[in-house]
Design an enzyme around this catalytic site. Structure first.
Site, PDB file in Angstrom:
ATOM      1  N   SER A  32       0.939  -1.476   0.418  1.00 47.61           N
ATOM      2  CA  SER A  32      -0.105   0.037   0.081  1.00 47.61           C
ATOM      3  C   SER A  32       1.016   1.535  -0.008  1.00 47.61           C
ATOM      4  O   SER A  32       0.108   1.873   0.083  1.00 47.61           O
ATOM      5  CB  SER A  32      -1.056  -0.222   1.362  1.00 47.61           C
ATOM      6  N   ALA A  33       2.145   1.126   0.345  1.00 53.26           N
ATOM      7  CA  ALA A  33       3.157   2.268   0.296  1.00 53.26           C
ATOM      8  C   ALA A  33       3.020   3.645   1.235  1.00 53.26           C
ATOM      9  O   ALA A  33       2.752   4.401   0.101  1.00 53.26           O
ATOM     10  CB  ALA A  33       2.604   2.899  -1.100  1.00 53.26           C
ATOM     11  N   ILE A  34       2.770   3.208   1.836  1.00 52.67           N
ATOM     12  CA  ILE A  34       1.694   3.745   3.156  1.00 52.67           C
ATOM     13  C   ILE A  34       2.522   4.467   4.536  1.00 52.67           C
ATOM     14  O   ILE A  34       3.521   2.710   4.299  1.00 52.67           O
ATOM     15  CB  ILE A  34       0.535   3.058   3.953  1.00 52.67           C
ATOM     16  N   HIS A  86       2.885   4.409   7.817  1.00 55.65           N
ATOM     17  CA  HIS A  86       2.028   4.401   9.386  1.00 55.65           C
ATOM     18  C   HIS A  86       2.663   5.041  10.005  1.00 55.65           C
ATOM     19  O   HIS A  86       3.821   5.100  10.158  1.00 55.65           O
ATOM     20  CB  HIS A  86       1.654   2.974   9.515  1.00 55.65           C
ATOM     21  N   VAL A 135      20.911 -17.406  -3.252  1.00 58.55           N
ATOM     22  CA  VAL A 135      21.370 -18.028  -1.857  1.00 58.55           C
ATOM     23  C   VAL A 135      20.824 -19.254  -2.055  1.00 58.55           C
ATOM     24  O   VAL A 135      19.190 -20.076  -2.296  1.00 58.55           O
ATOM     25  CB  VAL A 135      21.296 -17.836  -1.105  1.00 58.55           C
ATOM     26  N   CYS A 144       2.339  10.735 -20.500  1.00 55.54           N
ATOM     27  CA  CYS A 144       1.390  10.293 -19.791  1.00 55.54           C
ATOM     28  C   CYS A 144       2.190  11.263 -18.451  1.00 55.54           C
ATOM     29  O   CYS A 144       1.342  11.590 -17.727  1.00 55.54           O
ATOM     30  CB  CYS A 144       0.836   8.985 -19.164  1.00 55.54           C
ATOM     31  N   CYS A 180      -2.140   5.611 -19.932  1.00 53.53           N
ATOM     32  CA  CYS A 180      -1.985   4.603 -21.666  1.00 53.53           C
ATOM     33  C   CYS A 180      -1.859   3.440 -20.691  1.00 53.53           C
ATOM     34  O   CYS A 180      -0.734   2.318 -21.434  1.00 53.53           O
ATOM     35  CB  CYS A 180      -1.641   4.967 -22.425  1.00 53.53           C
TER      36      CYS A 180
END
Lengths: 488, 411
Positions: free
Chosen positions: A58-60, A62, A185, A416, A449
């Protein structure tokens, strides 16, 4: 512990450390380790940095109020949040402190907000405030009008996790670390209760310490060391990504009240102007470590969950659906620090809020390792890393100056997201070898796009800059070539 | 930043933009065309098949030939290729562009927006499954094959029967790719009938109507998809699901007008394209629109014609600074999916371009409260209906505030 000196064939004095995994955690740990004398290697199975758990979450950043006091997650979440902006500034990674609202949509949910606030205050989360429904509706005109109250957490932020992993790895390399991508590994040599060597599919490295930051493979790496860890369940999160959404929808992160299982379906602004809906939280069988497919049910659940928070989402702006797997440790908390095997350290079991915690964990763990091995600080360490120039974000005079030096910065390839040929060439110069590697470093192909307009030009640039035929350029890892041959 | 002064700025060097710039220059306006690509032509350059120009030039041309004709007419206009538009100011016709020579501010008196359309990506359909390599929007596949000489895969399925999808089915077949079929979620094809015949039927490529892709499979490279039939409301019936082994998916599921560079310009709610009058003037008086940024058209001939009209109108506006003529709003009534333009100028002859919502054997197109009607045979949503109204007819519509266009079946 006694200070250990070791002289390598290449003349490096100090310890040898291998960090397994170049996700956001491993890369940050490696970077912190380069503050000390010694040789640091990062070994990553994927062809690029940040392609595992780091790539799809979620790239939050916190605040910490979701966490139970007394856990590692609580401690490092709050500490991580406090240093996140500084780390992102030093590494030139996007970060935005949007704040977040936890929305109570029924009277019965008010008590949960109280509890979260209580927890948060106990943990030292700054600025928490309970707001009544009227205030929430005034601040967020698009939210569900049934909202009865909200917890406002101003310290919550958003970032680009893969960009942070790339930046941290670049900074580590600039400070002397050695990055091995596409190397797996396969074994650890343990003698006398101490880890001695790391075997990969390509080489063997004598080590004084190993850091297990292998994400979803952390239990496998632990098993190679012969230690027992709680189970690691792959938990799948499905998301929908919208682009070009109105600013009113991108004010802050929106949470529902959490369940015992997860933080629920969120509405999250992205740092580049989009909106993320999700994640679901489906626990998969332990063997399914690559099951990043989306499902009919999951996408419907994510969309409906998001609509509970914001009823009129512009669904026509969805350009992508995706899923990520996150490791869910059976004991519900991170696995941190040295294990029963001396020299074998872990930064694993990184469930949410692992991203937030990562900078603080990295700082702490590197300090522990340095103390254990008696490593001296390295005076030449620099915490600063320069991002790729993002030409379109520069003031006009600076952009013009950049174009004057290199006209490729005036040629826009991705319309874009306004990514220039100069940025793409620079990303390749810094190690991007695949279409996705370029995309994650530059955002070319990430926009409305979805690469329909620019992918052929990116392919041509990748082929030219790396001296390969277009058929040899993969989208992701091996076996993912974009094109298969020539026309007849 | 240097400032460049012109009368008319045209954004986009495809068919619409070239035609607009040519006609604006012919009107005597100092005209500048900016195109982000390295050469003019837009999508025409990659359309190496014939079928263009039958209306405009009364002969059959390939895309590059059609583009060449338009380019030949452009002599009076300045052309900057490799020049991308960054923004247009909302309050006045001033734009910023960038190219290899740096940033340029362009002060114009009128702007023609001719940026075309982009293809909807698969993600917009929210198809579940994995996201491997091997999934291409049709235009990208076309560019790879026709411009770069590269083959996207060995065994392909085309999703969506839009014209580009049909043409790519044939193109890939001709290159030795095994094209397993074209799937279309609707019960009728999305492209022109002639393309269904010439691209699929002539090569034995199956068209699977009322079918859709319900899951994407494969890691690394695409390994196949699950197809299913859909019911009358387009919902997949899981029991009909079957796996099709392909390494390539060609997506042709619609075009989206490219209008993000001018967020202040009013849109048509149905298409998301620019709202414009029959003079191609938008409600922002100095902004004109041409081509697929209004709504995706079937024929480049039509796009060029509208481009010409927009260029002429923009040049006249730039010269005289006229405020927009009083207009009457055109509304989509029952049976109409797409309608261009959004406003008409009473007393002027106009052509309405519309798409019906459903195929009809025989239909009546009714315009306005007094019901000017046209009877049309063989209505297909894939094929635009053109309805020409005389000056007298449009004048009679002046009394109404809103004029609704309907398509009703005739039995």
């Amino acid at each position: 512990m006694a200070r250990k000196h070791k002289t390598k064939a290449n003349g490096v004095a100090g310890a040898s450390i291998v960090v397994v995994g170049a996700g956001v955690v491993g890369s940050l740990v490696a970077r912190e380790l380069t503050r000390y004398e010694g040789e640091v290697r990062i070994v990553e199975r994927e062809p690029d940095v940040g392609w595992g758990v780091t790539k799809a979450n979620s790239a939050i950043v916190h605040a910490g109020f979701h966490e139970r006091p007394g856990t590692c997650s609580a401690r490092f979440c709050v500490e991580g949040n406090a240093v996140f902006a500084d780390v992102c500034r030093d590494l030139e990674v996007p970060f935005g402190r949007t704040g977040a609202y936890v929305l109570a949509l029924a009277e019965g949910e008010r008590a949960v907000l109280e509890e979260l606030r209580g927890r948060g205050e106990e943990l030292g989360v700054p600025g928490l405030a309970l707001l009544d429904g009227g205030e929430v509706r005034k601040r967020l005109p698009d939210v569900n009008p049934e909202v009865v109250a909200a917890l406002w957490a101003p310290s919550v932020g958003i970032t680009e996790p893969w960009a942070l992993a790339v930046a941290a790895a670049e900074n580590a390399v600039a400070n002397g670390a050695i990055l091995h991508v596409g190397e797996e590994v396969t074994g650890l040599t343990v003698h006398g209760g101490r880890v001695r060597a790391v075997r990969t599919d390509q080489a063997t490295y004598d080590v004084d310490a190993v850091v297990n930051a292998a994400g979803l493979a952390a239990d496998r790496i632990a098993a190679l060391a012969g230690i027992t860890v709680p189970g690691l369940t792959p938990r799948r999160g499905e998301y929908l990504l919208l682009v070009d959404v109105p600013p009113s929808l991108r004010e802050a992160v929106l949470f529902p009240v959490p369940t015992a299982h997860s933080k629920g379906i969120l509405v999250v602004p992205t740092v580049d102007g989009g909106l993320l809906l999700g994640p679901t939280a489906a626990d998969l069988p332990p063997t399914q470590r690559e099951a990043t497919e989306t499902t009919v049910e999951g996408l419907a659940f994510a969309l409906n969950g998001a609509r509970r928070l914001v009823p009129d989402l512009p669904v026509g702006k969805v350009v992508k659906v995706f899923a990520g797997l996150r490791p869910e440790p059976a004991d519900g908390d991170f696995w941190l620090g040295e294990t029963d095997i001396r020299g074998f350290y872990q930064a694993a079991g990184m469930r949410s809020p692992g991203l937030t915690a990562a900078p603080a964990i990295a700082r702490w763990l590197a300090g522990e390792i340095a103390a254990d091995l008696g490593l001296a600080p390295r005076p030449s360490f620099s915490p600063l890393r320069l991002a790729l120039p993002r030409a379109a974000d520069l003031p006009p005079a600076e952009w013009n100056a950049l174009i004057a030096r290199d006209p490729r910065y005036g040629r826009i390839v991705c319309r874009c997201n306004r990514v220039t040929e100069g940025e793409i060439a620079a990303a390749i110069g810094r190690g991007a070898r695949t279409v996705d590697g370029v995309k994650f470093r530059t955002r070319a192909g990430f926009g409305r796009c979805q690469g329909g307009t620019c992918t052929d030009r990116i392919l041509a640039l990748l082929a030219r800059e790396t001296g390969r035929d277009p058929e040899e350029v993969p989208v992701q890892g091996p076996g993912s070539a974009l094109v298969v041959g020539r026309v007849r | 930043m240097r400032t460049h002064r012109v009368d008319v700025l045209v954004v986009g060097g495809g068919a619409a933009g070239m035609a607009a710039a040519a006609s604006a220059a012919r009107e005597g306006a100092k005209t500048l065309l900016v195109e982000e690509g390295s050469r003019l032509g837009g999508v025409l350059d990659q359309c190496i098949h014939p079928g263009f120009g039958l209306h405009r030039y009364r002969e059959e041309l390939t895309g590059p030939e059609f583009a060449h004709r338009l380019r030949e007419d452009l002599r009076g206009a300045d052309v900057w290729t490799g020049q991308s538009l960054l923004e247009v100011e909302p309050g006045r016709p001033r734009a910023r562009t960038v190219g290899a020579a740096g940033l340029v501010e362009i002060a114009a008196k009128a702007v023609v927006w001719a940026a075309g359309a982009r293809e909807r990506p698969l993600g917009a359909l929210r198809v579940p499954g994995t996201r491997p390599a091997g999934i291409f929007v049709a235009g990208l596949a076309q560019r790879l094959v026709n411009i770069h000489g590269l083959l996207p895969g060995r065994r392909a399925l085309v999703v969506g029967s839009g014209d580009i999808g049909l043409i790519m089915a044939r193109r890939l077949h001709l290159e030795g790719v095994e094209v397993t079929g074209v799937v279309e979620i609707r019960p009728y094809p999305g492209g022109l009938l002639r393309n269904v015949v010439q691209c699929l039927d002539d090569f034995g490529i199956p068209l699977l109507l009322s079918h859709t892709v319900v899951e994407v499979h494969g890691r690394g490279r695409l390994s196949g998809v699950t197809l299913a039939e859909v019911d009358g409301s387009g919902i997949p019936r899981p029991e009909t699901g079957r796996f099709v082994e392909v390494d390539t998916l060609i997506i042709s599921v619609g075009l989206v007008p490219e209008v993000e560079g001018i967020p202040f310009a009013p849109r048509d709610p149905a298409t998301g394209g620019l709202a414009a009058s029959t003079r191609l003037q938008t409600p922002v008086p100095w902004l004109f629109a041409a081509g697929n940024c209004l709504a995706p058209f079937d024929l480049v001939d039509t796009v060029a014609t509208l481009g010409e009209r927009a260029g002429t109108a923009a040049a006249r506006y730039a010269r005289r600074g006229l405020s927009p003529a009083p207009t009457v709003a055109l509304g989509r009534g029952p049976g109409v999916a797409v309608l261009v333009p959004s406003f008409l100028v009473p007393g002027e002859e106009v052509t309405l371009y519309l798409r019906a919502s459903l195929p009809l054997a025989q239909a009546r197109v009714t315009v306005g409260p007094d019901g000017f009607g046209r009877v049309v045979r063989g209505v297909r949503p894939a094929e635009m209906i053109e309805v020409r109204l005389s000056p007298e007819e449009t004048k009679a519509l002046a009394r109404s505030r809103n004029v609704t266009v309907e398509v009703t079946t005739l039995r």
